[in-house]
Design a protein around this motif. Structure first.
Motif, PDB file in Angstrom:
ATOM      1  N   THR A  35       9.626 -11.841 -10.819  1.00 29.13           N
ATOM      2  CA  THR A  35      10.344 -11.401 -12.012  1.00 29.13           C
ATOM      3  C   THR A  35      10.076 -12.236 -13.244  1.00 29.13           C
ATOM      4  O   THR A  35      10.460 -11.849 -14.353  1.00 29.13           O
ATOM      5  N   LYS A  36       9.425 -13.406 -13.085  1.00 27.07           N
ATOM      6  CA  LYS A  36       9.104 -14.186 -14.272  1.00 27.07           C
ATOM      7  C   LYS A  36       7.821 -14.968 -14.064  1.00 27.07           C
ATOM      8  O   LYS A  36       7.355 -15.149 -12.933  1.00 27.07           O
ATOM      9  N   ALA A  37       7.287 -15.467 -15.162  1.00 23.57           N
ATOM     10  CA  ALA A  37       5.992 -16.141 -15.156  1.00 23.57           C
ATOM     11  C   ALA A  37       5.993 -17.303 -14.161  1.00 23.57           C
ATOM     12  O   ALA A  37       6.974 -18.042 -14.043  1.00 23.57           O
ATOM     13  N   ASP A  38       4.870 -17.409 -13.440  1.00 25.31           N
ATOM     14  CA  ASP A  38       4.608 -18.459 -12.451  1.00 25.31           C
ATOM     15  C   ASP A  38       5.385 -18.277 -11.149  1.00 25.31           C
ATOM     16  O   ASP A  38       5.205 -19.068 -10.226  1.00 25.31           O
ATOM     17  N   ASP A  39       6.230 -17.258 -11.071  1.00 25.54           N
ATOM     18  CA  ASP A  39       6.879 -16.932  -9.797  1.00 25.54           C
ATOM     19  C   ASP A  39       5.821 -16.472  -8.807  1.00 25.54           C
ATOM     20  O   ASP A  39       4.889 -15.765  -9.170  1.00 25.54           O
ATOM     21  N   LYS A  40       5.999 -16.841  -7.557  1.00 25.33           N
ATOM     22  CA  LYS A  40       5.126 -16.353  -6.497  1.00 25.33           C
ATOM     23  C   LYS A  40       5.958 -15.505  -5.557  1.00 25.33           C
ATOM     24  O   LYS A  40       6.961 -15.984  -5.004  1.00 25.33           O
ATOM     25  N   GLY A  41       5.543 -14.267  -5.372  1.00 26.34           N
ATOM     26  CA  GLY A  41       6.155 -13.410  -4.366  1.00 26.34           C
ATOM     27  C   GLY A  41       5.358 -13.534  -3.078  1.00 26.34           C
ATOM     28  O   GLY A  41       4.136 -13.677  -3.110  1.00 26.34           O
ATOM     29  N   SER A  42       6.051 -13.491  -1.938  1.00 27.52           N
ATOM     30  CA  SER A  42       5.337 -13.576  -0.668  1.00 27.52           C
ATOM     31  C   SER A  42       6.087 -12.813   0.407  1.00 27.52           C
ATOM     32  O   SER A  42       7.310 -12.720   0.395  1.00 27.52           O
ATOM     33  N   ASN A  43       5.305 -12.261   1.349  1.00 32.28           N
ATOM     34  CA  ASN A  43       5.879 -11.496   2.447  1.00 32.28           C
ATOM     35  C   ASN A  43       4.763 -11.145   3.413  1.00 32.28           C
ATOM     36  O   ASN A  43       3.668 -10.756   2.977  1.00 32.28           O
ATOM     37  N   LYS A  44       4.997 -11.267   4.686  1.00 34.73           N
ATOM     38  CA  LYS A  44       4.054 -10.874   5.745  1.00 34.73           C
ATOM     39  C   LYS A  44       2.683 -11.509   5.569  1.00 34.73           C
ATOM     40  O   LYS A  44       1.655 -10.911   5.925  1.00 34.73           O
ATOM     41  N   GLY A  45       2.627 -12.712   5.008  1.00 31.58           N
ATOM     42  CA  GLY A  45       1.361 -13.396   4.809  1.00 31.58           C
ATOM     43  C   GLY A  45       0.670 -13.061   3.500  1.00 31.58           C
ATOM     44  O   GLY A  45      -0.337 -13.671   3.153  1.00 31.58           O
ATOM     45  N   PHE A  46       1.217 -12.088   2.770  1.00 33.42           N
ATOM     46  CA  PHE A  46       0.681 -11.727   1.461  1.00 33.42           C
ATOM     47  C   PHE A  46       1.353 -12.570   0.375  1.00 33.42           C
ATOM     48  O   PHE A  46       2.526 -12.920   0.496  1.00 33.42           O
ATOM     49  N   GLU A  47       0.596 -12.866  -0.682  1.00 34.11           N
ATOM     50  CA  GLU A  47       1.133 -13.606  -1.816  1.00 34.11           C
ATOM     51  C   GLU A  47       0.591 -13.023  -3.110  1.00 34.11           C
ATOM     52  O   GLU A  47      -0.535 -12.507  -3.138  1.00 34.11           O
ATOM     53  N   ALA A  48       1.390 -13.148  -4.156  1.00 34.79           N
ATOM     54  CA  ALA A  48       0.923 -12.806  -5.496  1.00 34.79           C
ATOM     55  C   ALA A  48       1.686 -13.669  -6.491  1.00 34.79           C
ATOM     56  O   ALA A  48       2.903 -13.841  -6.341  1.00 34.79           O
ATOM     57  N   THR A  49       0.991 -14.186  -7.500  1.00 29.60           N
ATOM     58  CA  THR A  49       1.610 -15.050  -8.504  1.00 29.60           C
ATOM     59  C   THR A  49       1.590 -14.370  -9.855  1.00 29.60           C
ATOM     60  O   THR A  49       0.551 -13.847 -10.289  1.00 29.60           O
ATOM     61  N   TYR A  50       2.712 -14.366 -10.527  1.00 33.01           N
ATOM     62  CA  TYR A  50       2.881 -13.750 -11.849  1.00 33.01           C
ATOM     63  C   TYR A  50       2.213 -14.669 -12.877  1.00 33.01           C
ATOM     64  O   TYR A  50       2.709 -15.757 -13.169  1.00 33.01           O
ATOM     65  N   ARG A  51       1.096 -14.211 -13.433  1.00 33.92           N
ATOM     66  CA  ARG A  51       0.344 -14.995 -14.415  1.00 33.92           C
ATOM     67  C   ARG A  51       0.472 -14.328 -15.777  1.00 33.92           C
ATOM     68  O   ARG A  51      -0.217 -13.347 -16.068  1.00 33.92           O
ATOM     69  N   LYS A  52       1.347 -14.877 -16.603  1.00 36.37           N
ATOM     70  CA  LYS A  52       1.583 -14.260 -17.916  1.00 36.37           C
ATOM     71  C   LYS A  52       0.381 -14.440 -18.829  1.00 36.37           C
ATOM     72  O   LYS A  52       0.055 -13.565 -19.621  1.00 36.37           O
TER      73      LYS A  52
END
Lengths: 115, 114
Positions: free
Chosen positions: B51-68
């Motif tokens: 939901t905000k910059a530099d937050d990392k979402g993760s689940n089931k071994g997947f990851e994604a980082t919010y890069r503003k």
């Protein structure tokens, strides 16, 4: 696990005919949505529905489209006079609160083919 | 208006390979970002969000980082499994103008072979 169910899974209809796509959202959810995906294109927002009225709709959702929650459990999308370009996969979704703030649950989709 | 652009695929990988699915966005405001996944015969399911910059979402071994700074939200997994075969959708939600809808990319079909 609760799920959103859509019927039918596949509908073939003649151009100019009316179709009704049906959805049963998760029972305690308050927000309901329809999206569609034309083959090879993006999933597009059609309409959101809250408190028994449309809360937002896209340019695609013109007078040919309508939504209804007739009995407190079903949520329907009606297309009054189908066109060839209405052929798409239609997804229903529901969420407890607005989609931005929580997980939205989607149905498996209804593939509409207009011939 | 707001939009999401993601790798289109289809992509076929061998089990245990590294996965990256690129996603970039344009938004008027400050959006929340999501990855949804659709397994065969099922509806779209939320995989992760930020939901905000530099937050990392993760689940089931997947990851994604919010890069503003690069307006990106790339999905990664270090070692994919056959059960990860699915279609992956990047999406955003932007509250500008009071809109609450999700804006999706086209989706990318991933097939993982044993």
């Amino acid at each position: 696990e609760p799920e959103v169910t859509q019927t039918p899974s596949h509908q073939v209809t003649q151009m100019g005919q009316e179709v009704i796509l049906r959805c049963v959202p998760i029972s305690n959810h308050l927000y309901f949505y329809w999206y569609r995906q034309i083959l090879g294109q993006k999933v597009e927002f059609l309409v959101s529905f809250y408190n028994n009225e449309i809360s937002e709709k896209s340019e695609i959702f013109d007078d040919q489209f309508s939504v209804e929650r007739p009995d407190g459990s079903n949520f329907t999308l009606k297309i009054r006079s189908t066109k060839l370009e209405d052929s798409a996969m239609y997804f229903c979704a529901s969420s407890e609160v607005r989609m931005r703030d929580t997980e939205a649950f989607f149905g498996q989709g209804t593939r509409l083919t207009v011939v | 208006g707001d939009s999401v652009t993601q790798m289109e695929g289809p992509v076929t990988l061998s089990e245990e390979a590294f996965l990256t699915i690129n996603c970039t966005y344009t938004a008027t405001g400050y959006p929340s970002l999501f990855w949804y996944v659709q397994y065969p015969g099922e509806g779209l399911q939320l995989l992760l969000k930020a939901t905000k910059a530099d937050d990392k979402g993760s689940n089931k071994g997947f990851e994604a980082t919010y890069r503003k700074e690069t307006t990106s939200f790339h999905l990664e997994k270090g070692s994919v499994q056959v059960s990860d075969s699915a279609v992956y959708f990047c999406a955003l939600s932007d509250l500008v103008g009071g809109s609450e809808k999700l804006v999706f990319g086209k989706g990318m079909k991933l097939t993982v072979n044993p």
